[in-house]
Motif scaffolding. Structure first.
Motif, short mmCIF file in Angstrom:
data_model
loop_
_atom_site.label_atom_id
_atom_site.label_comp_id
_atom_site.label_asym_id
_atom_site.label_seq_id
_atom_site.Cartn_x
_atom_site.Cartn_y
_atom_site.Cartn_z
N ALA A 174 0.78 -1.17 -0.17
CA ALA A 174 -0.05 0.03 -0.27
C ALA A 174 0.87 1.31 0.13
O ALA A 174 0.60 2.12 -0.81
N VAL A 175 1.87 1.27 0.63
CA VAL A 175 2.71 2.22 0.90
C VAL A 175 3.70 2.53 -0.51
O VAL A 175 3.72 3.53 -1.12
N ALA A 176 4.01 1.49 -1.08
CA ALA A 176 4.57 1.44 -2.35
C ALA A 176 4.00 1.97 -3.54
O ALA A 176 4.26 2.70 -4.37
N ALA A 177 2.70 1.57 -3.54
CA ALA A 177 1.72 1.98 -4.41
C ALA A 177 1.48 3.75 -4.40
O ALA A 177 1.30 4.52 -5.42
N LEU A 178 1.50 3.85 -3.01
CA LEU A 178 1.19 5.43 -2.66
C LEU A 178 2.31 6.28 -3.20
O LEU A 178 2.32 7.41 -3.79
N LEU A 179 3.67 5.70 -3.08
CA LEU A 179 4.96 6.49 -3.38
C LEU A 179 5.08 6.40 -4.92
O LEU A 179 5.74 7.47 -5.22
N GLU A 180 4.86 5.41 -5.38
CA GLU A 180 5.01 5.46 -7.04
C GLU A 180 3.81 6.29 -7.47
O GLU A 180 4.09 6.99 -8.58
N ARG A 181 2.68 6.58 -6.92
CA ARG A 181 1.74 7.35 -7.61
C ARG A 181 1.86 8.89 -7.20
O ARG A 181 1.79 9.74 -8.14
N GLU A 182 2.42 9.02 -5.85
CA GLU A 182 2.67 10.55 -5.47
C GLU A 182 4.26 10.44 -4.85
O GLU A 182 4.41 10.28 -3.67
N PRO A 183 5.35 10.51 -5.55
CA PRO A 183 6.52 10.58 -5.09
C PRO A 183 6.99 11.27 -3.88
O PRO A 183 7.67 11.07 -2.96
N GLN A 184 6.08 12.35 -3.57
CA GLN A 184 6.49 13.38 -2.41
C GLN A 184 5.53 13.02 -1.27
O GLN A 184 5.62 13.73 -0.12
N ALA A 185 4.73 12.20 -1.31
CA ALA A 185 3.63 11.69 -0.23
C ALA A 185 4.31 11.16 0.91
O ALA A 185 5.45 10.68 0.95
N GLN A 186 3.92 11.15 2.08
CA GLN A 186 4.43 10.50 3.20
C GLN A 186 3.44 9.37 3.81
O GLN A 186 2.14 9.65 3.67
N ALA A 187 3.95 8.69 4.52
CA ALA A 187 3.12 7.50 5.20
C ALA A 187 3.65 7.50 6.47
O ALA A 187 4.77 7.42 6.82
N LEU A 188 2.76 7.16 7.73
CA LEU A 188 2.97 6.90 8.99
C LEU A 188 2.52 5.44 9.27
O LEU A 188 1.39 5.28 8.94
N VAL A 189 3.24 4.72 9.82
CA VAL A 189 3.04 3.17 10.18
C VAL A 189 3.51 3.30 11.73
O VAL A 189 4.51 3.21 12.14
N MET A 190 2.35 2.68 12.48
CA MET A 190 2.56 2.75 13.92
C MET A 190 2.50 1.30 14.47
O MET A 190 1.56 0.44 13.86
N VAL A 191 3.12 1.11 15.40
CA VAL A 191 3.30 -0.05 16.34
C VAL A 191 2.70 0.20 17.64
O VAL A 191 3.15 1.07 18.08
N PRO A 192 2.21 -0.98 18.30
CA PRO A 192 1.87 -0.52 19.73
C PRO A 192 3.08 -0.54 20.91
O PRO A 192 3.17 0.32 21.74
N GLU A 193 4.45 -1.31 20.40
CA GLU A 193 5.39 -1.09 21.42
C GLU A 193 6.87 -1.10 20.73
O GLU A 193 7.00 -1.36 19.70
N ILE A 194 7.48 -0.45 21.53
CA ILE A 194 9.07 0.01 20.92
C ILE A 194 9.65 -1.37 20.44
O ILE A 194 10.47 -1.50 19.54
N ASN A 195 9.42 -2.67 21.16
CA ASN A 195 10.31 -3.75 20.60
C ASN A 195 9.89 -4.38 19.40
O ASN A 195 10.45 -5.17 18.90
N LEU A 196 8.59 -3.95 18.76
CA LEU A 196 8.35 -4.29 17.54
C LEU A 196 8.82 -3.49 16.21
O LEU A 196 8.53 -3.71 15.21
#
Length: 697
Positions: A174-196
Motif C-alpha cells: 500500500a505504501v509502495a503504490a502510494l509513493l509510486e503514484r505520489e513520490p512526495q507523499a508521506q506515510a505513517l506506520v504505527m506499532v504498539p510497542e518499541i520492541n516491535l
C-alpha cells in the motif's frame, strides 16, 4: 506597530492558566511558528496559535504583555492540519492546548536557540526518493483482494487478518503504490510497542531504502528523536515508523496512516494527556484526506463494531472490513489443546503432557514458547508462621521477589529492598515465595529439562524475555536474534513475546496460567485475554516449509481450571467473530462501550477520604450542567491499587449513550473542577484528571 500573539506553552490542564498566553512582538509571526517566550522565571518553547495587530482597544492590558524572546524562523511553521489535530486532542481529552502541543514536539527542541536550530537544520539531509526494491513477494488472492478494495474505496479500513496472513506485506505494498503514484507523499506506520519497531524498520528499509524511513519512539535518544522529527517535518522522510507518540508527528504530505495491532492497549497513553493514538489516527486521516488502515488478528471490539456490515435497518459501521482469514502458503493455524488443571496433582505448574510435548520438540531441534504474564520470581514472599507478606510500605500492593538479584521490588512505585534473612515480624528463617513469575518458571524448566538433550547432544537452552531481562540497551535485540538463529530451545516470557514477532521455528506455544482475567472486575479483561492468547498462538507454526520438513504440527497449549469457558471454546476454533459477537451482545445488554461512552474523573490525595470527598463534591456540582440529565454519574470508589507511593487514589465513572452529551458535560465541568480544587472540598487533593475513553476501570 506591535502584534499580539496567542501562544501555546506547556501548562497542565489542572493549572487553570488557560489554553494560550498572550505576548507581544514588533512584527507579525505566522501561526505554527515556534518561539521562545518568558514564563515565570524561565524561558520556554511555545507555538504561535494566532497573531493580530495590537489595537488601541487593548488599552493598558497590552502594555503589561511580555515580549517574545526569539522566533525560531529557520524552521517552517507547523501546518494548520497539525494544529487542528492538537486542538481536537486537547478538546476531546480535556487537556490544555499547550500541554498537547509541546508534548508532541521532541524534547531537545525545547532547549535549542534560534541559532542552534538553524545550524542543526543545515545538517539535515536532502529529501530521499523512496524506490521499491525488485524483491517483492507475490500476493496471495486474499492480500490482492484486500489491496484492490483499499485502492478503490475511501475507508477507514479494518484489515482483519489472521496471524501469519501477511498483513505487513499489505502495508508495504500500500505504501509502495502510494509513493509510486505520489513520490512526495508521506506515510505513517504505527506499532504498539518499541520492541516491535526494529524488525518492521528492517523490512521497510529493505524495501524503500534507509534514507526514506525514520523511526519515532520514546526509546530513542533525544538527538535521534529530534533528527527523525525534523526529517518528517521537512518531508525528508517519506515513511515514519513509530509508537503512539508518532501520531502527532508533523508530516505535511501525509497520505496514509497504518495502525498495526490496532487492538493493543498500548495505544492509549496512561500518563498526562490520556489520548488514544488509534482514535486520533482515524480523526487525523479524515482531517488530512489520508487513508487509514487499522490491522489486527483480534481487533478491538470498538473497531469490529465500527466495521460491521449493513443489516436491515442497521446501516453498518463507518469502517470497511478487509478480511484475510488464511495463513500464507500451506501453514495452518495451530491446534489448541486445553489442559484441565483441576485434574492435575495439587501445585502442578506445568502438566506432564505439556512437558512431554516440549521435550519431544527439543529432541527434534524445534523451539517452544511458554507465556506467563507475570515477571519476577514470585509475586509474594510470605512467612508461614505469622502470615507476614512482602507488602510495599508505600503502596497497597505486594513487592515482587526477584531471585536473580535477591530483592523485593514494588512494580508500582519502584521501592526496592534486599530480601530479609528472616521474617521481619517474627524472625522465622523459613520465609518462602508464593506463586510464580517468569523468573521462577525459567528456573523450574531448567530443572525439569536438565537431563534432556538437543539433537547434537548439547543441553537444553532456555531464555527469558521480560521487562527485567531486557533492561540493558541492546539486550532485547540480542535475545530476539538468538531465538531467530535457533540458539534457544524454550523461550519463557511475558506479553512482550506474544505480539508481532515472526519466529519461524517455534512449533509449540503454551499459556501457563491465564485464568485471572476470566473473572476480572474490568469488563475489558476477557477481550484483552482472548487477544493475547490468539496473538500468542500466532507465534507457532508460521513457516509451513519448516513444519513439513520436521514432520511436525503447530500447537497451542492452554492450562486452565475453566476449560468449558466460552472464551476457550472460541479460541479452540480460532473464531474471533464468534467471541466478538458474544462479547458485544453482553456489552449491548449492559450498556457498555462501544454502545456507551465513558470517562473517569480521577483524584490523587493524601487520604482516601479526601480523594472521594473531592470526587463526590464534583459529582454534586455537575448536577445542573448542560447535558447532565443524559449522563450517569456513579459514586466515587478507590482504585484497584488504591495507594501508590503514599498517594491515595480514587475515581468516579461517568457514562452516557451519547458521546456529544458526555463531551458537553466534561467541557462545562472543567471550571467547576478548578474551583473545587481551591475550595474546602479540595483540601488534601494533590491532583485530578479526566480520562476520556478509559481502557481500564
Amino acid at each position: 506597530m506591535n502584534w499580539r500573539l496567542e501562544i501555546a506553552v506547556q501548562t497542565p490542564a489542572h493549572s487553570a492558566l488557560g489554553d494560550v498566553l498572550s505576548y507581544t512582538h514588533p512584527s507579525p509571526v505566522a501561526p505554527g511558528a515556534l518561539v521562545r517566550v518568558p514564563l515565570g522565571r524561565r524561558e520556554v518553547l511555545g507555538v504561535v496559535w494566532s497573531a493580530q495587530p495590537a489595537g488601541a482597544d487593548d488599552g493598558a492590558a497590552a502594555l503589561e504583555l511580555k515580549p517574545v524572546g526569539a522566533v525560531l524562523d529557520a524552521l517552517p511553521p507547523l501546518g494548520a492540519a497539525w494544529r487542528d489535530l492538537v486542538a481536537f486532542a486537547a478538546r476531546y481529552y480535556q487537556r490544555s492546548l499547550g500541554e498537547i502541543a509541546l508534548a508532541a514536539l521532541p524534547p531537545q527542541l525545547r532547549d535549542l536557540s534560534a541559532v542552534q536550530l538553524a545550524r542543526r537544520l543545515k545538517r539535515q539531509a536532502a529529501p530521499a526518493a523512496a524506490a521499491a526494491s525488485a524483491c517483492v513477494p507475490a500476493l496471495t488472492p486474499e492480500q490482492a483482494q484486500a489491496l484492490a478494495r483499499y485502492e478503490t474505496e475511501s475507508g477507514p479500513f479494518l484489515l482483519f487478518g489472521s496471524t501469519g496472513s501477511g498483513k505487513t506485506e499489505v502495508y508495504l505494498q500500500a505504501v509502495a503504490a502510494l509513493l509510486e503514484r505520489e513520490p512526495q507523499a508521506q506515510a505513517l506506520v504505527m506499532v504498539p510497542e518499541i520492541n516491535l519497531t526494529p524488525q518492521l524498520e528492517a523490512r521497510f528499509k529493505d524495501r524503500f531504502g534507509s534514507g526514506a524511513v525514520v523511526s519515532l519512539h520514546s526509546g530513542m535518544t533525544n538527538p535521534q528523536r529530534l533528527a527523525s522529527w525534523l526529517a518528517a517535518h521537512g518531508a525528508t522522510a517519506r515513511i515514519v515508523l513509530g509508537t503512539r507518540m508518532a501520531v502527532f508527528a508533523s508530516m505535511p504530505a501525509l497520505k496514509l496512516i497504518v495502525v498495526d495491532e490496532e487492538h493493543d492497549p498500548s495505544y492509549k497513553q496512561q500518563e498526562g494527556a490520556r489520548y488514544s493514538a488509534r482514535d486520533l489516527a482515524v480523526w487525523r486521516g479524515r482531517r488530512e484526506g489520508a487513508k487509514v488502515m487499522l490491522g489486527s488478528a483480534t481487533p478491538s471490539l470498538e473497531s469490529w463494531h465500527q466495521s460491521r456490515p449493513a443489516q436491515g435497518e442497521d446501516g453498518g459501521g463507518r469502517y470497511a472490513r478487509l478480511a484475510m482469514p488464511s495463513r500464507i502458503g500451506t501453514a495452518a493455524l495451530p491446534m489448541v489443546r486445553l489442559v484441565d488443571m483441576g485434574l492435575q496433582p495439587p501445585r502442578t505448574v506445568l502438566s506432564a503432557a505439556l512437558l512431554d510435548a516440549i521435550g519431544q520438540r527439543v529432541a527434534r531441534g524445534e523451539q517452544s514458547m511458554v507465556f506467563l504474564n507475570r515477571r519476577g520470581y514470585a509475586p509474594v514472599l510470605a512467612c508461614g508462621d505469622c502470615d507476614w507478606k512482602s507488602e510495599c510500605p508505600h503502596c497497597s500492593a505486594f513487592r515482587v521477589f526477584h531471585k536473580i538479584d535477591r530483592t523485593l521490588r514494588c512494580h508500582h512505585c519502584g521501592f526496592t529492598e534486599r530480601v530479609p534473612r528472616a521474617c521481619p515480624a517474627c524472625g522465622n528463617p523459613d520465609i518462602a515465595p508464593v506463586g510464580r513469575g517468569t523468573e521462577r518458571l525459567e528456573e523450574h524448566l531448567g530443572e525439569l529439562f536438565a537431563g534432556v538433550r538437543r539433537p547434537d547432544g548439547s543441553p537444553v537452552r532456555i531464555a527469558r524475555i521480560d521487562a527485567d531481562s531486557t533492561r540493558r540497551q541492546g539486550a532485547l535485540e540480542s535475545q530476539l536474534a538468538a531465538v531467530h538463529a535457533g540458539e534457544i530451545d524454550v523461550l519463557v516470557g511475558t506479553q512482550m513475546i506474544a505480539k508481532g514477532h515472526d519466529f519461524r521455528r517455534i512449533t509449540l506455544v503454551a499459556a501457563a496460567n491465564p485464568d485471572a482475567a476470566l473473572f476480572s472486575s474490568d469488563f475489558r479483561a476477557p477481550e484483552r485475554l482472548f487477544g493475547l492468547l490468539m496473538q500468542s498462538a500466532g507465534r507457532a507454526g508460521r513457516d509451513a516449509a519448516y513444519l513439513s520438513a520436521q514432520g511436525a504440527t503447530a500447537e497451542m497449549w492452554v492450562q486452565t481450571h475453566h476449560p468449558r469457558h466460552p472464551l476457550f471454546a472460541a479460541l479452540r476454533r480460532h473464531d474471533y467473530p464468534a467471541f466478538a459477537q458474544r462479547e458485544l451482545q453482553e456489552r449491548a445488554a449492559a450498556g457498555m462501550p462501544p454502545f456507551a461512552f465513558q470517562a473517569l474523573l480521577r483524584a490523587d490525595a493524601r487520604t482516601q477520604e479526601a480523594a472521594q470527598a473531592f470526587l463526590n463534591a464534583a459529582s454534586a456540582a455537575a448536577e445542573g450542567l448542560e447535558g447532565a440529565q443524559h449522563v450517569t454519574r456513579y459514586s466515587a470508589v478507590p482504585h484497584a491499587i488504591q495507594r501508590v507511593a503514599n498517594v491515595e487514589r480514587a475515581q468516579l465513572l461517568v457514562e452516557s449513550a451519547s458521546r456529544r452529551a458526555l463531551q458537553r458535560l466534561l467541557a462545562a465541568w472543567q471550571p467547576l473542577l478548578h474551583g473545587l480544587r481551591k475550595a474546602p472540598e479540595g483540601k488534601g487533593v494533590i491532583r485530578w484528571l479526566v480520562d476520556v475513553d478509559p481502557q481500564s476501570i
